[in-house]
Design a protein around this motif. Sequence first.
Motif, PDB file in Angstrom:
ATOM      1  N   SER A 164      37.008  42.724  34.985  1.00  0.00           N
ATOM      2  CA  SER A 164      36.553  41.476  35.594  1.00  0.00           C
ATOM      3  C   SER A 164      36.322  40.418  34.523  1.00  0.00           C
ATOM      4  O   SER A 164      36.110  40.721  33.348  1.00  0.00           O
ATOM      5  N   ARG A 165      36.325  39.153  34.950  1.00  0.00           N
ATOM      6  CA  ARG A 165      36.217  38.063  33.995  1.00  0.00           C
ATOM      7  C   ARG A 165      34.842  37.998  33.333  1.00  0.00           C
ATOM      8  O   ARG A 165      34.715  37.498  32.214  1.00  0.00           O
ATOM      9  N   ASP A 166      33.823  38.488  34.006  1.00  0.00           N
ATOM     10  CA  ASP A 166      32.500  38.528  33.373  1.00  0.00           C
ATOM     11  C   ASP A 166      32.351  39.712  32.424  1.00  0.00           C
ATOM     12  O   ASP A 166      31.341  39.829  31.716  1.00  0.00           O
ATOM     13  N   GLN A 201      31.809  42.825  33.032  1.00  0.00           N
ATOM     14  CA  GLN A 201      30.847  43.855  33.412  1.00  0.00           C
ATOM     15  C   GLN A 201      31.496  45.023  34.144  1.00  0.00           C
ATOM     16  O   GLN A 201      30.994  46.148  34.077  1.00  0.00           O
ATOM     17  N   SER A 224      37.780  37.166  41.732  1.00  0.00           N
ATOM     18  CA  SER A 224      36.451  36.605  41.488  1.00  0.00           C
ATOM     19  C   SER A 224      35.976  36.967  40.092  1.00  0.00           C
ATOM     20  O   SER A 224      36.671  37.645  39.320  1.00  0.00           O
ATOM     21  N   GLU A 225      34.772  36.507  39.776  1.00  0.00           N
ATOM     22  CA  GLU A 225      34.188  36.821  38.472  1.00  0.00           C
ATOM     23  C   GLU A 225      33.818  38.293  38.365  1.00  0.00           C
ATOM     24  O   GLU A 225      33.860  38.865  37.283  1.00  0.00           O
ATOM     25  N   ASP A 226      33.418  38.875  39.499  1.00  0.00           N
ATOM     26  CA  ASP A 226      33.055  40.287  39.515  1.00  0.00           C
ATOM     27  C   ASP A 226      34.036  41.036  40.409  1.00  0.00           C
ATOM     28  O   ASP A 226      35.181  40.607  40.567  1.00  0.00           O
ATOM     29  N   TYR A 227      33.619  42.135  41.010  1.00  0.00           N
ATOM     30  CA  TYR A 227      34.500  42.970  41.816  1.00  0.00           C
ATOM     31  C   TYR A 227      34.495  42.591  43.291  1.00  0.00           C
ATOM     32  O   TYR A 227      35.057  43.310  44.119  1.00  0.00           O
ATOM     33  N   TYR A 238      45.017  29.576  40.758  1.00  0.00           N
ATOM     34  CA  TYR A 238      43.664  29.187  41.139  1.00  0.00           C
ATOM     35  C   TYR A 238      43.578  27.773  41.709  1.00  0.00           C
ATOM     36  O   TYR A 238      42.838  27.541  42.685  1.00  0.00           O
TER      37      TYR A 238
END
Length: 623
Positions: free
Chosen positions: A41-43, A45, A84-87, A124
């Motif tokens: 993920s982009r963050d 985590q 997204s930034e997360d899952y 995007y």
Amino acid sequence: VNIGTAFHPLSYTLSCEALPETIELIQDFEMPTVCTSIRVSRDGQFILAAGTYKPRVRCYDTYQLSLKFERCLESDVVTFDILSEDYSKLVFLHIDRYVEFHSQHGHYYKTRIPKFGRDFSYHYPSCDLYFVGASSEVFRLNLEQGRFLNSLQTDAAEINVCDINPVHQLFAAGTLEGRVDCWDPRVRSRVAVLDCALSSITDGTEVEGLPSVSALKFNGSLGMAVGTSTGQVLVYDLRSSRPLLVKDHYYGLPIKSLHFHDQLDLVLSADSKIIKMWNKDNGKVFSSIEPQANINDALGPAPHWCSFLDNLTEELEENPESTIYDDYKFVTRKDLENLGLTHLIGSPLLRAYMHGFFMDIRLYHKVKTMANPFAYEEYRKDRIRQKIEESRTQRVQLKKLPKVNKELAMKLMEESELPTRKKKKKGNVVDNLLSDDRFKVMFENPDYQVDERSEEFRLLNPIVSKVGEKRRQKLSQLQDEEEEEVEGRGSSEEEESSDDDDKSWVEEVREQRRLIRAEENRQQEPQRHSQPRFYQIKAGEEFRSFGDVARKQKMQKTSLEERLQREESSGRLNLNDTAVGSKQLTFTLKKVSMNYPELSCFVIFTGCLLVTAAGQMIMSMQL
């Protein structure tokens, strides 16, 4: 350090020459069979991996270094991406043309594209998904409107991969013919074409077939790397149609993944066999990783959350010495006594450890050879015996008894031939015991021979049945027949395969076996003839002859009155009453052919037994 995927398990590990094993960074970071693709993920985590079997996706939390969740899918995943930034927003492209969308709670929506897909990219600014596959068209799916838009038409027969530049949003598609088509999403028109197939052929490369584009990756606004199906990597500047550098893997395998390491100016290229890290300006190799399993996908350099690996590598470099005794053999005190090395205890040649000692492996092998010089000969004979047995198994198999535990095998065979009703009571244990490979050694290795003369066997089997005696006699007859057959006519194949030493050894074993059997027979013969047979007579019984047993048993069943009447009628018993209240019993004994001296005496006495000259026995008792 490499983050990548291969066959089970995932290779998210740290490798070092000083360590015999790898360091597991994330717990349960693996797939049951194969991992096909992996994303972060982009963050930074979460790490998501898709694999099989069964088709599934797993999410790992890098903060907790453990598995967060797992979801099973209906079909295998070709590729997937994190929107997204997360899952919380995921898109999966399946092998059956389905496109599946997942939200944070799980499955959200599923649709289907017209052709089989191979790759996709997300734009995007316009919320468009670009799908490429077994078609000349690039399908566009708008996630904001929820419908397909007009496709982009190319000149290629099929399109393998695609990518979107993160800076100026240029869309690039790699075709089967070895070209890269670049499109501007704003005007939906092609702006450039790169012929990578022609540029990949250099003086030092050997290409078999047409190089098609198998991997594509942008670097910044002007950099791009293209991987071909013949194992070449081309580095481009978008302002030029000629590659800046051509790097060959020399394996002839398709390039599967490309990544850039900006801090070290490296390019990470991976095929199914090896991952290479090399400088993007001059192509000098920095390092390479060649795992045992095939590689399906790779992520690139290690992320910031596992920066503690730098401290581990520094500690490993400071202490490169290994504390494991790789060149030593662990021996106990009993082993030293067998080898005759007890005098070395306390010397530098033995290192005390726990309940034994460590000694040099070279010294151990040397002393063992001196202590048992015939070990190799015994090993050679065992190998020859095994070879002969293996050659015998290739012939037509007859129902023969094994060489070890023949009586037990015969018993199991007899029980296996019982009627079905008796088999159900005993179960299938008999058949499994003879056919199961786990018990195969029990009928091959002489160490597992059942000793029927031992005390343990006699305690467990105190009664020897007649069936066991018959089985033992039958077994001895079979052994005699086998010996006569082996001595009378030998197998020509065995004679041709074995040399003179093997023949002499087999004859010596047969001679020793004959001597042992002859000695056992000599020990058993005197015991059979010299030992007398004894019979026990109960108290109060009269012994006459062995033929009188039936009459004796019949007399015991009758009453006392009937027996007295029979004795009176036969004239051998006379009962008289006297005037003084006593009784007189007169017995007449059977006449014997032997001559006894005459005895004459008659006395009436209470409780006295007398014998007269006529051979009568008179008993007088006082009432």
